[in-house]
Design a protein around this motif. Sequence first.
Motif, short mmCIF file in Angstrom:
data_model
loop_
_atom_site.label_atom_id
_atom_site.label_comp_id
_atom_site.label_asym_id
_atom_site.label_seq_id
_atom_site.Cartn_x
_atom_site.Cartn_y
_atom_site.Cartn_z
N THR A 29 0.70 -1.07 -0.07
CA THR A 29 0.04 0.15 -0.04
C THR A 29 0.86 1.40 -0.03
O THR A 29 2.09 1.11 0.25
N ALA A 30 0.22 2.43 -0.35
CA ALA A 30 1.08 3.59 -0.36
C ALA A 30 1.83 3.91 1.22
O ALA A 30 2.96 4.33 1.02
N ASP A 31 1.17 3.28 1.99
CA ASP A 31 1.56 3.54 3.37
C ASP A 31 2.84 2.65 3.82
O ASP A 31 3.60 2.71 4.56
N SER A 32 2.79 1.48 2.90
CA SER A 32 3.83 0.34 3.49
C SER A 32 5.28 0.64 2.81
O SER A 32 6.01 0.24 2.98
N ARG A 33 5.31 1.49 1.67
CA ARG A 33 6.26 1.70 1.09
C ARG A 33 7.18 2.76 1.57
O ARG A 33 6.58 3.96 1.89
N LYS A 34 8.47 2.51 1.94
CA LYS A 34 9.32 3.44 2.61
C LYS A 34 10.10 4.17 1.49
O LYS A 34 10.16 3.51 0.50
N GLU A 35 10.77 5.14 1.72
CA GLU A 35 11.68 5.86 0.69
C GLU A 35 13.05 5.97 1.37
O GLU A 35 13.31 6.12 2.46
N LEU A 36 14.03 6.14 0.41
CA LEU A 36 15.21 6.38 0.86
C LEU A 36 15.95 7.37 -0.04
O LEU A 36 16.07 6.96 -1.35
N ASP A 37 16.35 8.57 0.16
CA ASP A 37 16.97 9.64 -0.82
C ASP A 37 18.36 9.36 -0.82
O ASP A 37 19.09 9.67 0.15
N ALA A 38 18.92 8.71 -1.97
CA ALA A 38 20.37 8.57 -1.86
C ALA A 38 20.92 9.44 -3.10
O ALA A 38 22.06 9.50 -3.55
N ARG A 39 20.06 10.51 -3.38
CA ARG A 39 20.58 11.55 -4.62
C ARG A 39 21.97 12.10 -3.97
O ARG A 39 21.98 12.55 -2.79
N GLY A 40 22.97 12.54 -4.93
CA GLY A 40 24.27 12.97 -4.57
C GLY A 40 24.98 12.34 -3.92
O GLY A 40 26.43 12.53 -3.57
N LEU A 41 24.95 11.16 -3.80
CA LEU A 41 25.86 9.91 -3.25
C LEU A 41 26.51 9.38 -4.31
O LEU A 41 25.88 8.82 -5.21
N LEU A 42 27.62 9.06 -4.24
CA LEU A 42 28.56 8.08 -5.09
C LEU A 42 28.69 6.78 -4.70
O LEU A 42 28.74 6.61 -3.39
N CYS A 43 29.23 5.80 -5.42
CA CYS A 43 29.21 4.55 -5.16
C CYS A 43 30.32 4.38 -4.17
O CYS A 43 31.22 5.33 -4.43
N PRO A 44 30.37 3.42 -3.06
CA PRO A 44 29.32 2.74 -2.77
C PRO A 44 28.26 3.17 -1.83
O PRO A 44 27.48 2.33 -1.32
N MET A 45 28.29 4.34 -1.47
CA MET A 45 27.32 5.13 -0.41
C MET A 45 25.71 4.73 -0.82
O MET A 45 24.98 4.24 0.20
#
Length: 81
Positions: free
Chosen positions: A4-20
């Motif tokens: 459901t929309a409530d069960s989906r979690k988000e992770l913002d990894a924008r701006g990070l380079l490998c391996p972060m």
Amino acid sequence: MSETADSRKELDARGLLCPMPVIRTEERIKQLAPGSVLEVRASDPGVLYDIPSWCRVNGHTVLKSREEFEEQVVIVRVKDA
């Protein structure tokens, strides 16, 4: 478990380079219940390969991966216990 929309979690990894982005994904997944869905957004194009590879090794499932404008999006289901 149905997503459901409530069960989906988000992770913002924008701006990070490998391996972060992979490291942050691993840290976030450790906090989630089995069957949870995590949407990872990143600016590093390598995540379209790196996160699915990490998921295969660790038993998680990639539900979808795509490039969206200048972002990469990978949706992962956390493995069952």
